[in-house]
Design a protein around this motif. Structure first.
Motif, PDB file in Angstrom:
ATOM      1  N   GLU A  87      31.678 -11.115 -39.918  1.00  0.00           N
ATOM      2  CA  GLU A  87      32.483 -12.227 -40.390  1.00  0.00           C
ATOM      3  C   GLU A  87      33.724 -12.372 -39.508  1.00  0.00           C
ATOM      4  N   PRO A  88      34.196 -13.599 -39.272  1.00  0.00           N
ATOM      5  CA  PRO A  88      35.430 -13.786 -38.482  1.00  0.00           C
ATOM      6  C   PRO A  88      36.619 -13.087 -39.140  1.00  0.00           C
ATOM      7  N   ILE A  89      37.485 -12.534 -38.300  1.00  0.00           N
ATOM      8  CA  ILE A  89      38.672 -11.816 -38.758  1.00  0.00           C
ATOM      9  C   ILE A  89      39.898 -12.568 -38.250  1.00  0.00           C
ATOM     10  N   ALA A  90      40.858 -12.790 -39.131  1.00  0.00           N
ATOM     11  CA  ALA A  90      42.050 -13.555 -38.772  1.00  0.00           C
ATOM     12  C   ALA A  90      42.958 -12.727 -37.866  1.00  0.00           C
ATOM     13  N   TYR A  91      43.443 -13.347 -36.792  1.00  0.00           N
ATOM     14  CA  TYR A  91      44.389 -12.703 -35.892  1.00  0.00           C
ATOM     15  C   TYR A  91      45.071 -13.779 -35.071  1.00  0.00           C
ATOM     16  N   ASP A  92      46.222 -13.430 -34.514  1.00  0.00           N
ATOM     17  CA  ASP A  92      46.955 -14.353 -33.654  1.00  0.00           C
ATOM     18  C   ASP A  92      46.261 -14.414 -32.296  1.00  0.00           C
ATOM     19  N   PRO A  93      45.892 -15.592 -31.814  1.00  0.00           N
ATOM     20  CA  PRO A  93      45.153 -15.663 -30.548  1.00  0.00           C
ATOM     21  C   PRO A  93      45.982 -15.329 -29.315  1.00  0.00           C
ATOM     22  N   LEU A  94      47.279 -15.091 -29.472  1.00  0.00           N
ATOM     23  CA  LEU A  94      48.133 -14.732 -28.346  1.00  0.00           C
ATOM     24  C   LEU A  94      48.190 -13.215 -28.192  1.00  0.00           C
ATOM     25  N   PRO A  95      48.591 -12.706 -27.026  1.00  0.00           N
ATOM     26  CA  PRO A  95      48.718 -11.249 -26.856  1.00  0.00           C
ATOM     27  C   PRO A  95      49.634 -10.658 -27.914  1.00  0.00           C
ATOM     28  N   PRO A  96      49.324  -9.484 -28.428  1.00  0.00           N
ATOM     29  CA  PRO A  96      50.111  -8.896 -29.522  1.00  0.00           C
ATOM     30  C   PRO A  96      51.514  -8.518 -29.069  1.00  0.00           C
ATOM     31  N   ARG A  97      52.474  -8.702 -29.977  1.00  0.00           N
ATOM     32  CA  ARG A  97      53.866  -8.377 -29.690  1.00  0.00           C
ATOM     33  C   ARG A  97      54.454  -7.399 -30.702  1.00  0.00           C
ATOM     34  N   ASP A  98      53.718  -7.063 -31.745  1.00  0.00           N
ATOM     35  CA  ASP A  98      54.208  -6.130 -32.754  1.00  0.00           C
ATOM     36  C   ASP A  98      53.034  -5.275 -33.228  1.00  0.00           C
ATOM     37  N   PRO A  99      53.303  -4.147 -33.879  1.00  0.00           N
ATOM     38  CA  PRO A  99      52.217  -3.249 -34.279  1.00  0.00           C
ATOM     39  C   PRO A  99      51.186  -3.890 -35.200  1.00  0.00           C
ATOM     40  N   PHE A 102      48.938  -6.080 -33.143  1.00  0.00           N
ATOM     41  CA  PHE A 102      48.098  -5.225 -32.296  1.00  0.00           C
ATOM     42  C   PHE A 102      46.953  -4.626 -33.114  1.00  0.00           C
ATOM     43  N   ALA A 103      47.265  -4.116 -34.299  1.00  0.00           N
ATOM     44  CA  ALA A 103      46.221  -3.521 -35.140  1.00  0.00           C
ATOM     45  C   ALA A 103      45.189  -4.558 -35.565  1.00  0.00           C
ATOM     46  N   ALA A 104      45.644  -5.784 -35.836  1.00  0.00           N
ATOM     47  CA  ALA A 104      44.707  -6.835 -36.247  1.00  0.00           C
ATOM     48  C   ALA A 104      43.729  -7.159 -35.128  1.00  0.00           C
ATOM     49  N   GLN A 105      44.196  -7.216 -33.885  1.00  0.00           N
ATOM     50  CA  GLN A 105      43.305  -7.548 -32.787  1.00  0.00           C
ATOM     51  C   GLN A 105      42.373  -6.382 -32.453  1.00  0.00           C
ATOM     52  N   VAL A 106      42.851  -5.161 -32.583  1.00  0.00           N
ATOM     53  CA  VAL A 106      41.961  -4.011 -32.389  1.00  0.00           C
ATOM     54  C   VAL A 106      40.844  -4.030 -33.424  1.00  0.00           C
ATOM     55  N   HIS A 107      41.195  -4.315 -34.664  1.00  0.00           N
ATOM     56  CA  HIS A 107      40.191  -4.394 -35.734  1.00  0.00           C
ATOM     57  C   HIS A 107      39.200  -5.527 -35.474  1.00  0.00           C
ATOM     58  N   ALA A 108      39.717  -6.665 -35.005  1.00  0.00           N
ATOM     59  CA  ALA A 108      38.827  -7.792 -34.716  1.00  0.00           C
ATOM     60  C   ALA A 108      37.880  -7.474 -33.562  1.00  0.00           C
ATOM     61  N   LEU A 109      38.353  -6.738 -32.557  1.00  0.00           N
ATOM     62  CA  LEU A 109      37.482  -6.375 -31.439  1.00  0.00           C
ATOM     63  C   LEU A 109      36.396  -5.406 -31.877  1.00  0.00           C
ATOM     64  N   ARG A 110      36.719  -4.539 -32.820  1.00  0.00           N
ATOM     65  CA  ARG A 110      35.737  -3.553 -33.269  1.00  0.00           C
ATOM     66  C   ARG A 110      34.754  -4.115 -34.288  1.00  0.00           C
ATOM     67  N   PRO A 113      33.251 -11.023 -34.680  1.00  0.00           N
ATOM     68  CA  PRO A 113      32.168 -11.602 -33.883  1.00  0.00           C
ATOM     69  C   PRO A 113      32.289 -11.186 -32.418  1.00  0.00           C
ATOM     70  N   LEU A 114      31.144 -10.891 -31.815  1.00  0.00           N
ATOM     71  CA  LEU A 114      31.142 -10.386 -30.453  1.00  0.00           C
ATOM     72  C   LEU A 114      31.522 -11.458 -29.440  1.00  0.00           C
ATOM     73  N   ASP A 115      31.322 -12.734 -29.797  1.00  0.00           N
ATOM     74  CA  ASP A 115      31.661 -13.780 -28.841  1.00  0.00           C
ATOM     75  C   ASP A 115      33.172 -13.965 -28.685  1.00  0.00           C
ATOM     76  N   GLU A 116      33.974 -13.299 -29.523  1.00  0.00           N
ATOM     77  CA  GLU A 116      35.433 -13.337 -29.384  1.00  0.00           C
ATOM     78  C   GLU A 116      35.978 -12.132 -28.628  1.00  0.00           C
ATOM     79  N   THR A 121      39.953  -8.724 -25.696  1.00  0.00           N
ATOM     80  CA  THR A 121      40.143  -7.705 -24.660  1.00  0.00           C
ATOM     81  C   THR A 121      41.271  -8.090 -23.722  1.00  0.00           C
ATOM     82  N   ARG A 122      41.308  -9.345 -23.314  1.00  0.00           N
ATOM     83  CA  ARG A 122      42.381  -9.783 -22.414  1.00  0.00           C
ATOM     84  C   ARG A 122      43.731  -9.770 -23.124  1.00  0.00           C
ATOM     85  N   ASN A 123      43.762 -10.105 -24.401  1.00  0.00           N
ATOM     86  CA  ASN A 123      45.018 -10.049 -25.150  1.00  0.00           C
ATOM     87  C   ASN A 123      45.552  -8.623 -25.234  1.00  0.00           C
ATOM     88  N   LEU A 124      44.678  -7.682 -25.555  1.00  0.00           N
ATOM     89  CA  LEU A 124      45.116  -6.296 -25.705  1.00  0.00           C
ATOM     90  C   LEU A 124      45.575  -5.715 -24.370  1.00  0.00           C
TER      91      LEU A 124
END
Length: 613
Positions: A87-99, A102-110, A113-116, A121-124
């Motif tokens: 299922e899609p996971i909500a996160y800010d599409p910009l590079p992370p600036r706070d913990p 950052f945790a939200a994008q790590v969770h979304a990458l793990r 959806p794989l197409d995101e 990866t580039r944001n992190l």
């Protein structure tokens, strides 16, 4: 169920392989001699271990399916697979600036959806140094999946993974003319892999590989942007090179390279293995890897390392200080080149480092066995110790700079394995004599500069000479000698119409006299504040703050009281003028509104009806 023997598991796996077709990938390696035998044996062991693991997993899954009675047909399996899409996971599409981001994008990458994965990866990879406390633990975290699964994913891009002995097979083949693909940028190559080429069970491994290469790039970025993090980042990267039996070490090396020359001092310190560490231990191998990183950066030889950072004082001092730990013999004469540097930090670091060469107990000397004619053997020193390098360097320097300070050559080793204590201390004595000579010459140059500045026909130029003398870290000058000179020059500069420069000189005088004459230093500080309040460009609020500070230091000073009274009068006058202008503006506005109202009434006045005849 009774545990099945390895032979039975092997037969089962081979039978399953025969029914399901050939394996996905076959790698044929050609080796020569002992290297080939050793590699073939390793390959056989790894293949056997993999077959046993697959067999055990197959039996465990089969027993589980039988126990719960979950046997489904292919269509039901397809439906289940389709319904299990992340299922899609909500996160800010910009590079992370706070913990939290950052945790939200790590969770979304793990888990998302794989197409995101490409965007995440580039944001992190763009995470800044503020997120280093969150990055470091993830780099060092234990992985749940085995090394062989990472090798399967990395094989798609030519990612070279070392074996248990640290040997990189793909790099070896590439260097020896084999036509093999070797990735030099896992980040971009992994992002370019089509997910259809990766089997579904390996998707978590692929996600973690993406996360790892992104964090490696973020680590390099953090070290480049915040020099205070360089040592910690380098240490963490070296540790991450041994996570999961060194799976990511090839990309870790490129992350260290990306830091650049600021990585030299921590790499030098990390290249020294802990005392007593076994050569096969991780600590010793880690130190050897730090040495390899320096060599690959062409910064292993002291002359190349020092030359690379010679343009930056802070970094140069850090490199010189690192040799106090490394004690590379080739660095000894280079350290002597900086023991009289103008920059105090560089001078102090070079002296401390060379002193570590000539003090303390005698270093142990590595020896080697030599076979002589007639079949006899003998042992000789394999190399000079760092103490011997330092002794030769200081003697050579004194032969040129001060031959009168040299002592006669002596024999360190006496009969019966004894050591001549006087000869042992000769390098330290020669170094101390050389430093005393340099300090005397430096003091003489300082006194000559002070005398020239005080006797200069141009007091302003003399003050500039003293400024240079004080800023280059020279030995302290007598405050009673130059503080009055600064005060006299400040009066002359104030008369010429430059209160800012005059205030600077008064502040320097106050700083020089702070420990000698506190009352006079306070008076000079008050005069400097009054002058700074007269500088053009300072607003009324700034002037009030400066004069208020001066009043706190000297409540009864007439100059400060007069300046405050004048400023308050100016403020009152300005306020009255502003109020008068506002009053006129208000009256004009009211008049305009009245005219507009009259015009409006004329425009909207109702017409009278025409009279009938």
């Amino acid at each position: 169920m009774a545990r099945r023997s390895p032979a039975l598991l092997g037969l089962l796996v081979f039978s399953v392989t025969g029914c399901t077709g050939p394996p996905a990938e076959v790698v044929i390696e050609t080796r020569v001699g002992e290297e080939r035998a050793r590699t073939d044996l390793e390959a056989a062991r790894e293949t056997t271990a993999a077959l046993l693991e697959v067999g055990e997993q197959w039996w465990a899954q089969r027993d589980q399916r039988r126990a719960v009675g979950q046997i489904v047909d292919s269509s039901a399996g397809a439906d289940t697979k389709a319904s299990s899409a992340p299922e899609p996971i909500a996160y800010d599409p910009l590079p992370p600036r706070d913990p939290s981001g950052f945790a939200a994008q790590v969770h979304a990458l793990r888990e998302g959806p794989l197409d995101e994965a490409v965007l995440l990866t580039r944001n992190l990879a763009e995470a800044g140094p503020k997120l280093w406390p969150e990055i470091a633990p993830l780099l060092l975290a234990e992985r749940d999946r085995p090394k062989r699964e990472y090798k399967q994913v990395l094989a798609l891009i030519g990612g070279d993974v070392p074996n248990r002995y640290g040997h990189f097979a793909l790099h070896w083949k590439k260097a020896h003319g084999y036509d093999v693909r070797v990735s030099e940028d896992w980040f971009e190559d992994l992002l370019g892999v089509a997910t259809a080429r990766i089997s579904t069970p390996l998707h978590p491994v692929y996600r973690d590989a993406l996360l790892t290469v992104a964090l490696l790039r973020a680590a390099s970025k953090a070290a480049r942007e915040d020099p205070k993090l360089v040592a910690d980042v380098v240490s963490t990267l070296l540790d991450s090179g041994y996570v999961l039996d060194g799976t990511f070490r090839d990309e870790v090396g490129r992350a260290i390279d990306a830091i650049g020359d600021p990585a030299i001092p921590p790499l030098l310190r990390e290249s020294v293995a802990p005392e007593g560490a076994d050569e096969a231990s991780t600590a010793a191998r880690r130190a050897a890897y730090a040495t390899y990183c320096l060599d690959r950066m062409d910064r292993l030889h002291p002359s190349r390392a020092i030359e690379a950072v010679s343009h930056e004082r802070r970094l140069l001092a850090d490199v010189l200080q690192a040799y106090a730990i490394v004690r590379d013999g080739e660095a000894a004469p280079l350290l002597l080149d900086h023991v009289d540097a103008d920059a105090p930090g560089v001078r102090r670091a070079a002296r401390d480092a060379f002193e570590s060469y000539v003090t303390g107990p005698l270093p142990s000397v590595r020896r080697k066995s030599i076979r002589l004619l007639g079949g006899r053997t003998s042992t000789q020193r394999a190399e000079l110790s760092y103490r011997e390098h330092a002794r030769l360097a200081i003697r050579q320097r004194l032969e040129t700079a001060a031959p009168e300070l040299l002592e006669p050559e002596c024999e360190l080793r006496l009969g019966g394995g004894l050591v001549d204590a006087k000869c042992e201390g000769q390098p330290e004595r020669l170094f101390g004599a050389y430093i005393d000579l340099l300090d005397r010459r430096r003091l003489a140059r300082r006194d000559a500069t002070v005398a020239q500045a005080l006797s200069s026909d141009d007091p302003i130029a003399g003050a500039a000479m003293l400024d240079t003398l004080l800023s280059d870290g020279s030995e302290p000058v007598d405050p009673d000698l130059i503080a009055p000179f600064y005060s006299e020059v400040a009066i002359e500069i104030e008369a010429s119409g430059d209160p800012a420069r005059a205030a600077q000189l008064l502040r320097k005088s106050a700083m020089l006299l702070a420990d000698v004459d506190a009352d006079r230093a306070r008076e000079l500080s008050v005069d400097a504040l009054v002058l700074e309040a007269q500088v053009d460009g300072v607003d009324e609020r700034g002037r009030m703050m400066l004069l208020g500070t001066a009043r706190d230091l000297a409540p009864d000073e007439p100059t400060v009281t007069a300046a405050l009274g004048q400023l308050e009068a100016q403020i009152d006058e300005s306020t009255a003028t502003t109020r008068g202008r506002l009053r006129l503006y208000l009256l004009a506005l009211l008049a305009c509104l009245g005219v507009l109202a009259w015009i409006g009434t004329r425009i909207h006045r109702p017409h009278e009806p025409a009279r009938e005849c």
